[in-house]
Design a protein around this motif. Structure first.
Motif, PDB file in Angstrom:
ATOM      1  N   THR A  64       0.489  -8.203  15.522  1.00 27.89           N
ATOM      2  CA  THR A  64       1.245  -7.460  14.510  1.00 27.89           C
ATOM      3  C   THR A  64       2.572  -8.147  14.215  1.00 27.89           C
ATOM      4  O   THR A  64       2.944  -8.343  13.047  1.00 27.89           O
ATOM      5  CB  THR A  64       1.495  -6.022  14.990  1.00 27.89           C
ATOM      6  OG1 THR A  64       0.240  -5.360  15.187  1.00 27.89           O
ATOM      7  CG2 THR A  64       2.324  -5.235  13.985  1.00 27.89           C
TER       8      THR A  64
ATOM      9  N   GLU B 105      -2.040   3.394  16.887  1.00 22.68           N
ATOM     10  CA  GLU B 105      -1.099   3.169  15.792  1.00 22.68           C
ATOM     11  C   GLU B 105      -0.574   1.738  15.795  1.00 22.68           C
ATOM     12  O   GLU B 105      -0.753   0.985  16.746  1.00 22.68           O
ATOM     13  CB  GLU B 105       0.083   4.155  15.877  1.00 22.68           C
ATOM     14  CG  GLU B 105       1.104   3.852  16.968  1.00 22.68           C
ATOM     15  CD  GLU B 105       0.764   4.515  18.288  1.00 22.68           C
ATOM     16  OE1 GLU B 105       1.633   4.482  19.188  1.00 22.68           O
ATOM     17  OE2 GLU B 105      -0.344   5.054  18.425  1.00 22.68           O
ATOM     18  N   SER B 106       0.095   1.391  14.730  1.00 21.62           N
ATOM     19  CA  SER B 106       0.714   0.079  14.615  1.00 21.62           C
ATOM     20  C   SER B 106       1.921  -0.027  15.550  1.00 21.62           C
ATOM     21  O   SER B 106       2.702   0.921  15.675  1.00 21.62           O
ATOM     22  CB  SER B 106       1.153  -0.158  13.164  1.00 21.62           C
ATOM     23  OG  SER B 106       1.832  -1.389  13.045  1.00 21.62           O
TER      24      SER B 106
ATOM     25  N   THR C  48      -5.411  -2.711  11.361  1.00 20.50           N
ATOM     26  CA  THR C  48      -4.213  -1.882  11.218  1.00 20.50           C
ATOM     27  C   THR C  48      -3.237  -2.488  10.219  1.00 20.50           C
ATOM     28  O   THR C  48      -2.677  -1.790   9.368  1.00 20.50           O
ATOM     29  CB  THR C  48      -3.525  -1.694  12.584  1.00 20.50           C
ATOM     30  OG1 THR C  48      -4.453  -1.089  13.493  1.00 20.50           O
ATOM     31  CG2 THR C  48      -2.300  -0.804  12.466  1.00 20.50           C
ATOM     32  N   GLU C  49      -3.026  -3.804  10.310  1.00 16.75           N
ATOM     33  CA  GLU C  49      -2.087  -4.459   9.394  1.00 16.75           C
ATOM     34  C   GLU C  49      -2.649  -4.570   7.981  1.00 16.75           C
ATOM     35  O   GLU C  49      -1.904  -4.453   7.001  1.00 16.75           O
ATOM     36  CB  GLU C  49      -1.704  -5.843   9.930  1.00 16.75           C
ATOM     37  CG  GLU C  49      -0.672  -5.801  11.031  1.00 16.75           C
ATOM     38  CD  GLU C  49       0.601  -5.084  10.602  1.00 16.75           C
ATOM     39  OE1 GLU C  49       1.382  -5.651   9.820  1.00 16.75           O
ATOM     40  OE2 GLU C  49       0.805  -3.936  11.044  1.00 16.75           O
TER      41      GLU C  49
ATOM     42  N   ARG D 219       3.781 -10.074  10.646  1.00 14.09           N
ATOM     43  CA  ARG D 219       5.009  -9.655   9.957  1.00 14.09           C
ATOM     44  C   ARG D 219       6.093 -10.722   9.977  1.00 14.09           C
ATOM     45  O   ARG D 219       7.123 -10.569   9.302  1.00 14.09           O
ATOM     46  CB  ARG D 219       5.531  -8.368  10.592  1.00 14.09           C
ATOM     47  CG  ARG D 219       4.588  -7.196  10.430  1.00 14.09           C
ATOM     48  CD  ARG D 219       5.126  -5.931  11.071  1.00 14.09           C
ATOM     49  NE  ARG D 219       4.126  -4.862  11.054  1.00 14.09           N
ATOM     50  CZ  ARG D 219       4.318  -3.635  11.529  1.00 14.09           C
ATOM     51  NH1 ARG D 219       5.499  -3.326  12.078  1.00 14.09           N
ATOM     52  NH2 ARG D 219       3.358  -2.730  11.475  1.00 14.09           N
TER      53      ARG D 219
ATOM     54  N   GLU E 176      -4.615  -2.415   6.621  1.00 18.31           N
ATOM     55  CA  GLU E 176      -4.499  -1.056   6.085  1.00 18.31           C
ATOM     56  C   GLU E 176      -3.071  -0.757   5.666  1.00 18.31           C
ATOM     57  O   GLU E 176      -2.831  -0.079   4.662  1.00 18.31           O
ATOM     58  CB  GLU E 176      -4.963  -0.076   7.163  1.00 18.31           C
ATOM     59  CG  GLU E 176      -5.366   1.288   6.653  1.00 18.31           C
ATOM     60  CD  GLU E 176      -6.063   2.084   7.740  1.00 18.31           C
ATOM     61  OE1 GLU E 176      -7.128   2.652   7.449  1.00 18.31           O
ATOM     62  OE2 GLU E 176      -5.549   2.137   8.877  1.00 18.31           O
ATOM     63  N   ARG E 177      -2.113  -1.280   6.400  1.00 13.36           N
ATOM     64  CA  ARG E 177      -0.693  -1.020   6.143  1.00 13.36           C
ATOM     65  C   ARG E 177      -0.156  -1.847   4.988  1.00 13.36           C
ATOM     66  O   ARG E 177       0.710  -1.390   4.220  1.00 13.36           O
ATOM     67  CB  ARG E 177       0.117  -1.324   7.410  1.00 13.36           C
ATOM     68  CG  ARG E 177       1.589  -0.935   7.358  1.00 13.36           C
ATOM     69  CD  ARG E 177       2.365  -1.520   8.517  1.00 13.36           C
ATOM     70  NE  ARG E 177       2.489  -2.960   8.421  1.00 13.36           N
ATOM     71  CZ  ARG E 177       3.471  -3.578   7.761  1.00 13.36           C
ATOM     72  NH1 ARG E 177       4.409  -2.885   7.136  1.00 13.36           N
ATOM     73  NH2 ARG E 177       3.517  -4.896   7.713  1.00 13.36           N
ATOM     74  N   ASP E 178      -0.638  -3.094   4.839  1.00 12.42           N
ATOM     75  CA  ASP E 178      -0.054  -4.036   3.891  1.00 12.42           C
ATOM     76  C   ASP E 178      -1.166  -4.714   3.105  1.00 12.42           C
ATOM     77  O   ASP E 178      -1.963  -5.476   3.649  1.00 12.42           O
ATOM     78  CB  ASP E 178       0.775  -5.075   4.660  1.00 12.42           C
ATOM     79  CG  ASP E 178       1.518  -6.043   3.758  1.00 12.42           C
ATOM     80  OD1 ASP E 178       1.287  -6.019   2.534  1.00 12.42           O
ATOM     81  OD2 ASP E 178       2.324  -6.841   4.295  1.00 12.42           O
TER      82      ASP E 178
END
Length: 331
Positions: free
Chosen positions: A165, A193-194, A22-23, A169, A25-27
């Motif tokens: 997560t 979801e994140s 998920t992370e 971050r 994919e996001r960043d």
């Protein structure tokens, strides 16, 4: 119309993989690296499928060199990436200890805030899986002692994804220890979801009035089992899962103790110098006048982690936890 959140029924190790995916994919700055994390998917398959999804430039198979893995990750973090290096077992982390405490933990201070080190060092830790020497260590207290590091240990799949997560971050280095004994022990609904579970906040897993029992990681389940067994005897134990060992959630720890007046700490690390001593000292300093009995430490022993025949004896299990709680309540 708002869409409902979707969930998956995941094990703890699957929640690790889901959190990483998920992370990533996001960043695009999130990079996974370590021994066999790529094509092989990791020794516990925690990174399975990431290589195919994100490619060799973001899922990097490294040489067998822990100091090099972490040192390289520190350089990446200093220049804006968010590396997540994996150490295959916590017992293999010692060659990287110098890099972690001398450089990662000090980078913000050394550079007067010019650089930070947004890096998460993941490592399976703890015993119970009949592994050889150096595969069962629980030495989290060594990292808790180091200023500049955050230390996180989840105990459930849903918390694992949210804590990981938050760790990724974080602007500063995090030691993220995964209790391999419960990697596949049970499943739990985990949102697709994140989402973040805040670092530095403990969770009260069971409300109680007679004694506060503090624990984390793989010891959370046997502690809860012991608390339920003792309820049949009329002992009402409150179970607090620390989740983050540094920074420690002193407010939740002290508030629980003020309510019950008695305490026990359960961890599988050796007793001497373990985090149980720090929790005990915190209660003495912050809530001495509420104390009705000595704090009981229910822990591993001050020996190297034993091989198979004595492994179950070494780890706190429900019966030993129950005995310790009875001692504290009966004082």
């Amino acid at each position: 119309m708002a869409t409902q959140s979707q969930t998956e029924n995941l094990t703890l190790v699957e929640a690790v993989r889901d959190g990483l995916h998920t992370e990533m994919e996001r960043d695009d700055d999130v990079i996974v690296m370590g021994e066999d994390v790529g094509e092989n998917g990791g020794v516990f398959r925690a990174t399975d499928g990431l290589y195919e999804a994100f490619g060799e430039n973001r899922v990097i198979d490294t040489p067998l060199a822990e100091s090099g893995i972490v040192g390289t990750a520190i350089g990446m973090a200093a220049y804006g990436k968010r590396p997540v290096p994996e150490i295959q077992f916590m017992g293999f982390i010692y060659p990287a200890f110098d890099q972690i405490v001398s450089h990662a933990a000090r980078l913000r201070t050394r550079s007067r805030g010019r650089y930070t080190c947004p890096m998460v060092v993941r490592a399976p830790y703890g015993g119970g899986i009949r592994a050889p020497e150096h595969h069962s260590e629980s030495t989290e207290a060594m990292f808790v002692h180091q200023p500049g590091l955050k230390v996180v240990i989840p105990s459930t799949p849903a918390n694992t994804k949210g804590l990981l997560t938050s760790a990724i971050r974080s602007p500063d280095p995090v030691i993220f220890l995964e209790p391999k004994l419960i990697y596949r022990a049970f499943r739990e609904e985990v949102p697709d979801e994140s989402y973040e579970v805040p670092l530095g906040e403990a969770a009260v897993r069971r409300e109680g009035s007679d004694i506060s029992v503090y624990t984390w990681g793989a010891m959370t389940r046997p502690t809860l089992e012991a608390a339920e067994n003792l309820a049949d005897e009329g002992i009402d134990a409150e179970v607090v899962d620390l989740r983050t060992l540094s920074p420690l959630d002193e407010e939740t720890i002290v508030d629980s103790f003020k309510k019950t007046g008695r305490a026990a700490v359960v961890h599988e690390a050796p007793k001497t110098g373990g985090l149980g001593a720090e929790i005990t000292a915190t209660l003495q300093e912050e809530a001495l006048l509420y104390q009705e009995a000595p704090v009981k430490r229910i822990t591993g022993f001050d020996t190297p982690f034993p091989l198979y025949a004595l492994e179950d004896y070494y780890l706190p299990e429900p019966a030993r936890i129950e005995d310790g709680i009875r001692d504290a309540v009966g004082f």
